[in-house]
Design an enzyme around this catalytic site. Structure first.
Site, short mmCIF file in Angstrom:
data_model
loop_
_atom_site.label_atom_id
_atom_site.label_comp_id
_atom_site.label_asym_id
_atom_site.label_seq_id
_atom_site.Cartn_x
_atom_site.Cartn_y
_atom_site.Cartn_z
N ILE A 39 5.23 10.69 -6.79
CA ILE A 39 4.61 9.46 -6.30
C ILE A 39 5.68 8.39 -6.21
O ILE A 39 6.43 8.16 -7.17
CB ILE A 39 3.48 8.98 -7.23
N GLU A 94 4.17 3.97 -13.54
CA GLU A 94 5.61 4.01 -13.24
C GLU A 94 5.84 3.40 -11.86
O GLU A 94 5.60 4.04 -10.84
CB GLU A 94 6.12 5.45 -13.28
N HIS A 142 -1.32 -7.98 4.33
CA HIS A 142 -1.78 -8.81 5.44
C HIS A 142 -1.14 -8.34 6.73
O HIS A 142 0.08 -8.14 6.79
CB HIS A 142 -1.43 -10.28 5.19
N CYS A 179 -6.00 -6.31 8.05
CA CYS A 179 -6.67 -6.81 9.25
C CYS A 179 -6.10 -6.11 10.49
O CYS A 179 -4.89 -5.89 10.58
CB CYS A 179 -6.48 -8.32 9.37
#
Length: 368
Positions: A75, A111, A157, A199
């Site tokens: 990850i 982590e 955003h 958005c």
């Protein structure tokens, strides 16, 4: 007819032949995607306290993929701000995703690989394409290959065709599409699932052109992606609507679930999200109905199915043959068969040094 299966704890079970064949068929269906490992790249691109929800979004997805089996070593977690240590946080070292404050998604085993000003467009693209400096540690690398299924989650955003990073720069849908094409050309993925909560999120996958890509977005072009769960105590919203309902869906998934991607497409309808979630599957080679959720949110385990009984409780003994020296004929100076030419002195020295390793190291360091 029966056959045996021996477990790691030495317990033996008997399976009938039809049972073995059924197990093998099920395993073949499980590995139908052809991948052998899973990776996740989870990115929050927003700074500042009023964007608390974006950090909570990312940490919640991080918690879900870890629960379903993807380890931290697979990850890459990128958080543009540290809300857990923000001086406005009334409960330091915590990030909550529910207004009842029952689930702390920050926890004690998070982590973070890229934090603060390390979360940039350049670093994100370098992670995807593998173009990192040699000094970059393994924990900050996406070490995937052509058998890797990769989940990429972005939140922040955005607008029509771009996503802001840190309110100071942005990544365009063209740059993102080209990065995925580089990944495909460099054989860095088998299948890729892209999810974005922002958005006008659907605009970010309009330019994709690489194969084996599947994309989901929280809103269509021209729509806003709305926040959810305002908390009066801290003065901000705790999550975004799409990710909130996505995580509710994932809470019912376990590593052996047969839920497929078509079920994921139904998450957060317009009646719940207010915006209209979208998805794109035309670049994906498999039928989404045959793609398990765990093909991306979980982690595969290599399993070998056998119809023979294997006893794993017996101690492992080293092979004696590997410790034997070549047999030398001291008179002729050669190994039987003439394959290895050694004189009697060499054979004697080899045998002596093998039995007395300390003497060997002494002579080695003394002469060299």
């Amino acid at each position: 007819m029966t056959s045996g299966v021996q477990t790691a704890r030495g317990r033996s079970y008997r399976l009938s032949l039809p049972g073995c064949l059924l197990l093998r068929d099920s395993a073949g269906q499980f590995f139908s995607s052809g991948h052998t490992n899973n990776w996740a790249v989870l990115v929050c691109t927003s700074r500042f306290w009023f964007n608390y929800r974006h950090v909570a979004n990312t940490l919640s997805v991080y918690r879900s993929v870890k629960r379903l089996g993807i380890p931290d070593s697979h990850i890459v977690l990128m958080l543009a701000d540290d809300m857990a240590c923000n001086h406005r946080n009334p409960k330091p070292a915590t990030v909550f995703s529910h207004k009842n404050m029952e689930l702390n998604v920050y926890g004690d085993d998070v982590e973070v690989d890229y934090r603060g000003y390390e979360v940039t467009v350049e670093n994100f693209l370098r992670v995807l394409t593998g173009r990192l400096p040699p000094s970059t540690p393994r924990s900050k690398r996406l070490l995937s290959d052509d058998r890797s299924n990769i989940l990429i989650y972005l939140t922040g955003h955005g607008g029509n065709g771009f996503l802001k990073f840190q309110d100071s720069e942005e990544i365009s849908n063209v740059e993102l599409a080209d990065a995925f094409e580089q990944m495909w050309q460099k054989r860095r993925y088998n299948e890729l699932l892209f999810i974005i909560d922002t958005c006008q999120g659907a605009s970010m996958y309009e330019r994709f052109y690489s194969p084996n890509l599947m994309a989901l977005a929280s809103s269509q072009v021209g729509e806003d992606s709305l926040s959810h769960q305002p908390d009066l105590a801290i003065g901000v919203h705790l999550m975004d609507r799409y990710t909130f309902y996505l995580l509710e869906f994932l809470e019912d998934i376990n590593p052996s679930s047969k839920t497929n991607m078509n079920d994921l497409f139904k998450v957060c309808p317009k009646s719940q999200c207010v915006s209209t979630p979208g998805h794109r599957t035309d670049l994906f080679l498999r039928d989404p109905g045959s793609v398990l959720i765990t093909d991306f949110f979980g982690s595969v385990r290599k399993v070998e199915i056998t119809t023979e009984a294997v006893n794993l409780s017996e101690p492992v003994r080293p092979a004696e043959d590997s410790l034997k020296l070549p047999k030398c004929d001291l008179k002729k100076g050669e190994q039987p068969g003439g394959q290895l030419q050694l004189n009697s002195l060499t054979c004697s020295v080899c045998a002596f040094m093998f039995k007395n390793l300390s003497v060997f190291f002494f002579f080695f360091f003394f002469f060299f």
